[in-house]
Design a protein around this motif. Structure first.
Motif, PDB file in Angstrom:
ATOM      1  N   VAL A  21       0.848  -1.198   0.000  1.00  0.00           N
ATOM      2  CA  VAL A  21       0.000   0.000   0.000  1.00  0.00           C
ATOM      3  C   VAL A  21       0.877   1.240   0.000  1.00  0.00           C
ATOM      4  CG1 VAL A  21      -1.760   1.309   1.240  1.00  0.00           C
ATOM      5  CG2 VAL A  21      -1.879  -1.198   1.165  1.00  0.00           C
ATOM      6  N   ARG A  22       0.573   2.150  -0.899  1.00  0.00           N
ATOM      7  CA  ARG A  22       1.326   3.395  -1.039  1.00  0.00           C
ATOM      8  C   ARG A  22       0.667   4.548  -0.289  1.00  0.00           C
ATOM      9  NH1 ARG A  22       5.635   6.658  -1.351  1.00  0.00           N
ATOM     10  NH2 ARG A  22       5.607   8.153  -3.079  1.00  0.00           N
ATOM     11  N   GLY A  23      -0.673   4.603  -0.347  1.00  0.00           N
ATOM     12  CA  GLY A  23      -1.372   5.724   0.266  1.00  0.00           C
ATOM     13  C   GLY A  23      -2.768   5.345   0.699  1.00  0.00           C
ATOM     14  N   ALA A  24      -3.378   6.208   1.533  1.00  0.00           N
ATOM     15  CA  ALA A  24      -4.724   5.957   2.055  1.00  0.00           C
ATOM     16  C   ALA A  24      -5.536   7.243   1.983  1.00  0.00           C
ATOM     17  CB  ALA A  24      -4.659   5.462   3.499  1.00  0.00           C
ATOM     18  N   VAL A  25      -6.826   7.091   1.678  1.00  0.00           N
ATOM     19  CA  VAL A  25      -7.746   8.216   1.604  1.00  0.00           C
ATOM     20  C   VAL A  25      -8.858   7.994   2.623  1.00  0.00           C
ATOM     21  CG1 VAL A  25      -9.338   9.534   0.159  1.00  0.00           C
ATOM     22  CG2 VAL A  25      -7.244   8.567  -0.840  1.00  0.00           C
ATOM     23  N   LEU A  26      -8.991   8.936   3.562  1.00  0.00           N
ATOM     24  CA  LEU A  26     -10.072   8.909   4.535  1.00  0.00           C
ATOM     25  C   LEU A  26     -11.172   9.823   4.022  1.00  0.00           C
ATOM     26  CD1 LEU A  26      -7.992   9.297   7.835  1.00  0.00           C
ATOM     27  CD2 LEU A  26      -8.540   7.192   6.571  1.00  0.00           C
ATOM     28  N   GLU A  27     -12.266   9.240   3.606  1.00  0.00           N
ATOM     29  CA  GLU A  27     -13.357   9.977   2.959  1.00  0.00           C
ATOM     30  C   GLU A  27     -14.633   9.761   3.764  1.00  0.00           C
ATOM     31  OE1 GLU A  27     -15.601  10.042  -1.422  1.00  0.00           O
ATOM     32  OE2 GLU A  27     -14.238   8.415  -0.874  1.00  0.00           O
ATOM     33  N   LYS A  34     -11.871  11.805  11.136  1.00  0.00           N
ATOM     34  CA  LYS A  34     -10.792  11.674  10.158  1.00  0.00           C
ATOM     35  C   LYS A  34      -9.550  12.473  10.565  1.00  0.00           C
ATOM     36  CE  LYS A  34     -13.357  13.259   6.856  1.00  0.00           C
ATOM     37  NZ  LYS A  34     -14.554  13.489   7.700  1.00  0.00           N
ATOM     38  N   THR A  35      -9.749  13.728  10.944  1.00  0.00           N
ATOM     39  CA  THR A  35      -8.606  14.582  11.266  1.00  0.00           C
ATOM     40  C   THR A  35      -7.970  14.182  12.591  1.00  0.00           C
ATOM     41  OG1 THR A  35      -9.559  16.438  10.029  1.00  0.00           O
ATOM     42  CG2 THR A  35      -7.849  16.960  11.634  1.00  0.00           C
ATOM     43  N   ASN A 124      -4.443  17.430   4.213  1.00  0.00           N
ATOM     44  CA  ASN A 124      -5.644  17.709   4.987  1.00  0.00           C
ATOM     45  C   ASN A 124      -6.634  18.512   4.155  1.00  0.00           C
ATOM     46  OD1 ASN A 124      -6.741  20.032   7.310  1.00  0.00           O
ATOM     47  ND2 ASN A 124      -7.229  17.882   7.568  1.00  0.00           N
ATOM     48  N   GLU A 125      -7.844  17.956   3.970  1.00  0.00           N
ATOM     49  CA  GLU A 125      -8.896  18.585   3.161  1.00  0.00           C
ATOM     50  C   GLU A 125      -8.340  19.051   1.813  1.00  0.00           C
ATOM     51  OE1 GLU A 125     -11.951  18.429   3.716  1.00  0.00           O
ATOM     52  OE2 GLU A 125     -12.050  17.862   5.823  1.00  0.00           O
ATOM     53  N   ASP A 148      -7.342  13.249   4.172  1.00  0.00           N
ATOM     54  CA  ASP A 148      -8.690  13.175   4.753  1.00  0.00           C
ATOM     55  C   ASP A 148      -9.554  14.273   4.152  1.00  0.00           C
ATOM     56  OD1 ASP A 148      -7.041  15.048   6.401  1.00  0.00           O
ATOM     57  OD2 ASP A 148      -8.928  15.347   7.471  1.00  0.00           O
ATOM     58  N   LEU A 149     -10.829  13.954   3.873  1.00  0.00           N
ATOM     59  CA  LEU A 149     -11.677  14.930   3.196  1.00  0.00           C
ATOM     60  C   LEU A 149     -13.162  14.631   3.393  1.00  0.00           C
ATOM     61  CD1 LEU A 149     -12.832  13.569   0.188  1.00  0.00           C
ATOM     62  CD2 LEU A 149     -10.350  13.385  -0.005  1.00  0.00           C
ATOM     63  N   ASN A 150     -13.953  15.694   3.298  1.00  0.00           N
ATOM     64  CA  ASN A 150     -15.400  15.585   3.126  1.00  0.00           C
ATOM     65  C   ASN A 150     -15.670  15.668   1.621  1.00  0.00           C
ATOM     66  OD1 ASN A 150     -15.420  17.703   5.882  1.00  0.00           O
ATOM     67  ND2 ASN A 150     -16.318  15.673   5.998  1.00  0.00           N
TER      68      ASN A 150
END
Length: 233
Positions: A21-27, A34-35, A124-125, A148-150
């Motif tokens: 795994v290279r990266g992760a997205v918290l959506e 998330k933050t 961040n966002e 991390d994002l909305n």
């Protein structure tokens, strides 16, 4: 008393431990953790994994740190007995966390990214960050990145990364965060248009509920240009 681990933090730890795994997205929705989970993950990295690491935190502009992440660090770090570097200062572009350097960077100028290398990246966002800037930072990141994002727009280059097998997405809502303050949770649940009480109170809102309640990708109604690429000039 045992503290429940937020699913976002669990996702970050599992991804970082997986060499594939290279990266992760918290959506997800507002107040889903998330933050705060990202700050917890920083503490985990710096206390258990790394020494002398270079960690970048990227936001749309540097000034935006002062109205968001400064306060989040002030709330979260003392829970670990760590003094926040932002507690008594008006500006702090970088700080040391258990032997690791954390640098705050505004992404509003592409020229600032050239030559900048890091071990870890946290966006961040990042919905207002250009893909070209992300690409410059990612190619210079030696180990792992996350964001991390909305999902307050329906189309975005970030969503295209779901096609990459080395990037793992995690979806969360306010219901996944047992520590959200009661009135904040009540405000978010008040957007639900399927609840007749919300309709009667005038708080029901389809878009707000989709994005900030359910954490789903959506664009505001009446938007003429739903997919815009911003340029400096």
């Amino acid at each position: 008393m045992e503290r429940q681990i937020n699913k976002n933090l669990r996702h970050l730890v599992r991804c970082q431990q997986n060499e594939q795994v290279r990266g992760a997205v918290l959506e997800g929705s507002s107040r889903s953790g998330k933050t705060f989970s990202s700050i917890d993950f920083l503490v985990y990295l710096c206390s258990r994994i790394e020494k002398n690491a270079q960690i970048f935190i990227i936001k749309e502009t540097y000034n935006s740190f002062k109205t968001t992440l400064y306060d989040d660090f002030n709330k979260q770090l003392p829970k670990y007995g760590i003094p926040s570097p932002f507690a008594d200062v008006k500006e702090c572009p970088s700080f040391w966390l258990m032997g690791n350097k954390v640098t705050l960077i505004g992404a509003d100028k592409l020229s600032t990214t050239h030559g900048a290398g890091s071990d870890y990246l946290w966006f961040n966002e990042p919905l207002e960050i250009q893909k070209a800037i992300f690409d410059q930072y990612e190619q210079r990141c030696r180990k792992f990145w996350w964001m991390d994002l909305n999902p307050s727009v329906s189309l975005h280059w970030i969503y295209d990364m779901e096609k990459r097998p080395e990037v793992k997405f995690c979806h969360s809502t306010v219901m996944d965060n047992p520590y959200v303050p009661r009135w904040q949770k009540k405000k978010i649940l008040g957007y639900d248009p399927s609840n007749p009480v919300n309709v009667a109170n005038g708080t029901a809102d389809d878009y707000m509920w989709s994005v900030y309640g359910l954490g789903l990708r959506a664009s505001p109604t009446g938007l003429i240009y739903p997919n815009v690429t911003w340029i400096d000039q």
